[in-house]
Write a protein that holds these residues in place. Structure first.
Motif, PDB file in Angstrom:
ATOM      1  N   ALA A 284       0.739  -1.182  -0.015  1.00  0.00           N
ATOM      2  CA  ALA A 284       0.068  -0.180  -0.017  1.00  0.00           C
ATOM      3  C   ALA A 284       0.974   1.273  -0.117  1.00  0.00           C
ATOM      4  O   ALA A 284       1.859   1.429   0.750  1.00  0.00           O
ATOM      5  CB  ALA A 284      -0.793   0.004   1.305  1.00  0.00           C
ATOM      6  N   ASN A 285       0.561   2.471  -0.847  1.00  0.00           N
ATOM      7  CA  ASN A 285       1.469   3.508  -0.991  1.00  0.00           C
ATOM      8  C   ASN A 285       0.550   4.468  -0.243  1.00  0.00           C
ATOM      9  O   ASN A 285      -0.188   4.977  -0.806  1.00  0.00           O
ATOM     10  CB  ASN A 285       1.540   3.829  -2.570  1.00  0.00           C
ATOM     11  N   PHE A 286       0.999   4.679   0.933  1.00  0.00           N
ATOM     12  CA  PHE A 286       0.490   5.690   1.749  1.00  0.00           C
ATOM     13  C   PHE A 286       1.190   7.190   1.488  1.00  0.00           C
ATOM     14  O   PHE A 286       2.393   7.238   1.111  1.00  0.00           O
ATOM     15  CB  PHE A 286       0.503   5.347   3.463  1.00  0.00           C
ATOM     16  N   SER A 318       6.386  -4.205   7.314  1.00  0.00           N
ATOM     17  CA  SER A 318       7.516  -3.243   7.114  1.00  0.00           C
ATOM     18  C   SER A 318       7.022  -2.012   6.536  1.00  0.00           C
ATOM     19  O   SER A 318       6.138  -2.120   5.700  1.00  0.00           O
ATOM     20  CB  SER A 318       8.579  -3.979   6.594  1.00  0.00           C
ATOM     21  N   LEU A 319       7.908  -1.062   6.688  1.00  0.00           N
ATOM     22  CA  LEU A 319       7.764   0.235   6.071  1.00  0.00           C
ATOM     23  C   LEU A 319       9.024   0.522   5.112  1.00  0.00           C
ATOM     24  O   LEU A 319      10.107   0.143   5.521  1.00  0.00           O
ATOM     25  CB  LEU A 319       7.543   1.473   6.750  1.00  0.00           C
ATOM     26  N   SER A 320       8.960   0.849   3.585  1.00  0.00           N
ATOM     27  CA  SER A 320       9.860   0.975   3.160  1.00  0.00           C
ATOM     28  C   SER A 320      10.796   2.202   3.657  1.00  0.00           C
ATOM     29  O   SER A 320      10.363   3.099   4.050  1.00  0.00           O
ATOM     30  CB  SER A 320       9.477   1.424   1.662  1.00  0.00           C
ATOM     31  N   ALA A 321      12.030   2.004   3.203  1.00  0.00           N
ATOM     32  CA  ALA A 321      13.235   2.916   3.724  1.00  0.00           C
ATOM     33  C   ALA A 321      13.318   4.189   2.803  1.00  0.00           C
ATOM     34  O   ALA A 321      13.840   5.300   2.901  1.00  0.00           O
ATOM     35  CB  ALA A 321      14.398   2.346   3.555  1.00  0.00           C
ATOM     36  N   ALA A 322      12.606   4.272   1.643  1.00  0.00           N
ATOM     37  CA  ALA A 322      12.402   5.384   0.550  1.00  0.00           C
ATOM     38  C   ALA A 322      11.167   5.403   0.110  1.00  0.00           C
ATOM     39  O   ALA A 322      10.318   4.546   0.026  1.00  0.00           O
ATOM     40  CB  ALA A 322      13.468   5.201  -0.452  1.00  0.00           C
ATOM     41  N   LYS A 349       4.466  -2.551   3.469  1.00  0.00           N
ATOM     42  CA  LYS A 349       4.146  -4.136   3.103  1.00  0.00           C
ATOM     43  C   LYS A 349       3.099  -4.617   4.263  1.00  0.00           C
ATOM     44  O   LYS A 349       3.602  -4.241   5.240  1.00  0.00           O
ATOM     45  CB  LYS A 349       5.706  -4.772   3.384  1.00  0.00           C
ATOM     46  N   ILE A 350       2.065  -5.233   3.769  1.00  0.00           N
ATOM     47  CA  ILE A 350       1.005  -5.652   4.588  1.00  0.00           C
ATOM     48  C   ILE A 350       1.124  -7.113   4.707  1.00  0.00           C
ATOM     49  O   ILE A 350       0.815  -7.438   3.174  1.00  0.00           O
ATOM     50  CB  ILE A 350      -0.380  -4.852   4.394  1.00  0.00           C
ATOM     51  N   ALA A 351       1.117  -7.997   5.642  1.00  0.00           N
ATOM     52  CA  ALA A 351       0.871  -9.355   5.372  1.00  0.00           C
ATOM     53  C   ALA A 351      -0.231  -9.865   5.939  1.00  0.00           C
ATOM     54  O   ALA A 351      -0.923  -9.181   6.984  1.00  0.00           O
ATOM     55  CB  ALA A 351       2.077  -9.848   6.462  1.00  0.00           C
ATOM     56  N   LEU A 352      -0.830 -10.776   5.375  1.00  0.00           N
ATOM     57  CA  LEU A 352      -2.196 -11.253   5.637  1.00  0.00           C
ATOM     58  C   LEU A 352      -2.184 -12.167   6.753  1.00  0.00           C
ATOM     59  O   LEU A 352      -0.897 -12.946   6.902  1.00  0.00           O
ATOM     60  CB  LEU A 352      -2.715 -11.823   4.178  1.00  0.00           C
TER      61      LEU A 352
END
Length: 374
Positions: A284-286, A318-322, A349-352
């Motif tokens: 997901a691009n927040f 997790s969240l992207s570093a960039a 990144k979202i894990a089910l």
């Protein structure tokens, strides 16, 4: 007496006689209309609508304060590109589009004739190198035998020399007594000198034999190195031969197959894709303004466009570093030209939490992700 005629000018003119000769009487006889009473149900309905709208707006406001959502999200999964590591004509294609396969299944085969020939040549070269090792080891044995023979010769010469030295001492005493002739005395001296020369020759032969042993051992080492090289060539040829069989790197579904039997392919040419079916996740691009309270482990509700009546539960892994723009082919450079501030998006990144076999998620599906940040 004559009748008096009334002039039309003075006759009363009343084309619309009033229904009531006396207006006062008419008004007195008609009752007054009462004002209409408004229905209270309308006020009740309006009040209920206003209350419901206010409650809905308040709940949405409270929900928005505790959640962050975006529809700029999609399902992601591992997609394995099937690339040949060697070139050649395609002999057989064993799968079709959208066919499920398991890890290790044969997807396609290339013509192995050329690579089999290389294996045969490498095997012959290895056999020749191993024969050279055997010959070199035999040469070492021969040189060692020569060295031992030379060493034995030295021993024999030493013994002969010792004996002749004693004989010379006796011969000298006997010659001084004039017991033996001069010729016999000279023969003993000559034998002693010959034995000494033989010993020197044997010593030299021992040195030469030892050098031959060292050289033969070096030849063995060289031959063994050649064997290792030939073995490596054979292993590489067998490896190249194994690459003519393309195997599935994991469980998945064949997609975008673009290879047919008889087609000549090159190394690195993509023949098909294999979409892994074991695990999927959400990216997901927040907006960067939504990340203030977002942390790893927060629960996420996922709404998939393909299943509008089904909700999926997950959590932030997790969240992207960039930001996503940093990975673009031409990343923005705000130090040049005119600067226009644009809100950036950060991939999350979202894990089910669990997999629903009845509602499989496929890579690329559009979803709506809602994160509970409070």
């Amino acid at each position: 007496m004559a009748q008096t005629e009334i002039s039309p000018a003075v006759q009363p003119h009343n084309n619309n006689p009033a229904p009531y000769p006396n207006a006062t009487e008419a008004d007195a006889g008609t009752p007054m209309e009462e004002p209409k009473k408004r229905n209270p149900l309308l006020f009740i309905i309006l009040a209920v609508v206003l209350l419901a709208g206010g409650f809905y707006g308040w709940t949405r406001y409270q929900f928005a304060q505790a959640h962050e959502s975006t529809d700029d999200a999609q399902v992601e999964g591992d997609v394995y590109p099937i690339l040949p590591r060697v070139g050649g004509p395609v002999l057989e294609v064993k799968v079709q589009d959208n066919q499920p396969v398991k890890k290790g299944d044969v997807l396609a085969t290339l013509d192995p004739a050329d690579y089999q020939q290389r294996v045969n040549a490498a095997e012959a070269a290895l056999a020749a190198a191993e024969a050279q090792v055997v010959a070199a080891r035999a040469a070492v044995g021969t040189a060692q035998a020569t060295a031992r023979t030379a060493q034995t010769t030295i021993g024999v010469s030493e013994a002969s020399r010792a004996k002749l030295q004693k004989d010379l001492q006796r011969s000298t005493f006997l010659r001084e007594q004039d017991i033996i002739p001069q010729s016999e005395y000279d023969a003993v001296q000559a034998n002693l000198r010959a034995t000494s020369a033989q010993r020197a020759t044997a010593t030299d032969q021992v040195g030469v034999a030892r050098q031959q042993v060292a050289a033969a051992q070096q030849q063995v080492a060289v031959a063994q190195a050649i064997v290792k090289q030939r073995q490596a060539d054979l292993d590489n040829a067998k490896l190249q031969l194994s690459y003519t069989t393309l195997l599935a790197p994991g469980n998945g579904i064949v997609s975008k197959k673009n290879v047919q039997p008889g087609q000549v392919v090159a190394p690195g040419q993509q023949l098909m894709g294999l979409v892994a079916s074991e695990k999927t996740w959400i990216v997901a691009n927040f907006k960067e303004t939504q990340l203030e309270n977002m942390k790893v482990g927060q629960p996420v509700k996922v709404e998939v466009d393909a299943y509008p009546h089904q909700e999926f539960e997950g959590h932030i892994e997790s969240l992207s570093a960039a930001t996503g723009a940093r990975f673009a082919l031409l990343p923005p450079d705000n130090a040049s030209g005119n600067f226009v501030k644009v809100t950036q998006r950060v991939p999350v990144k979202i894990a089910l939490d669990k997999v629903d076999p009845q509602h499989p998620l496929r890579a690329g599906m559009s979803v709506n992700a809602i994160v509970a940040v409070k």
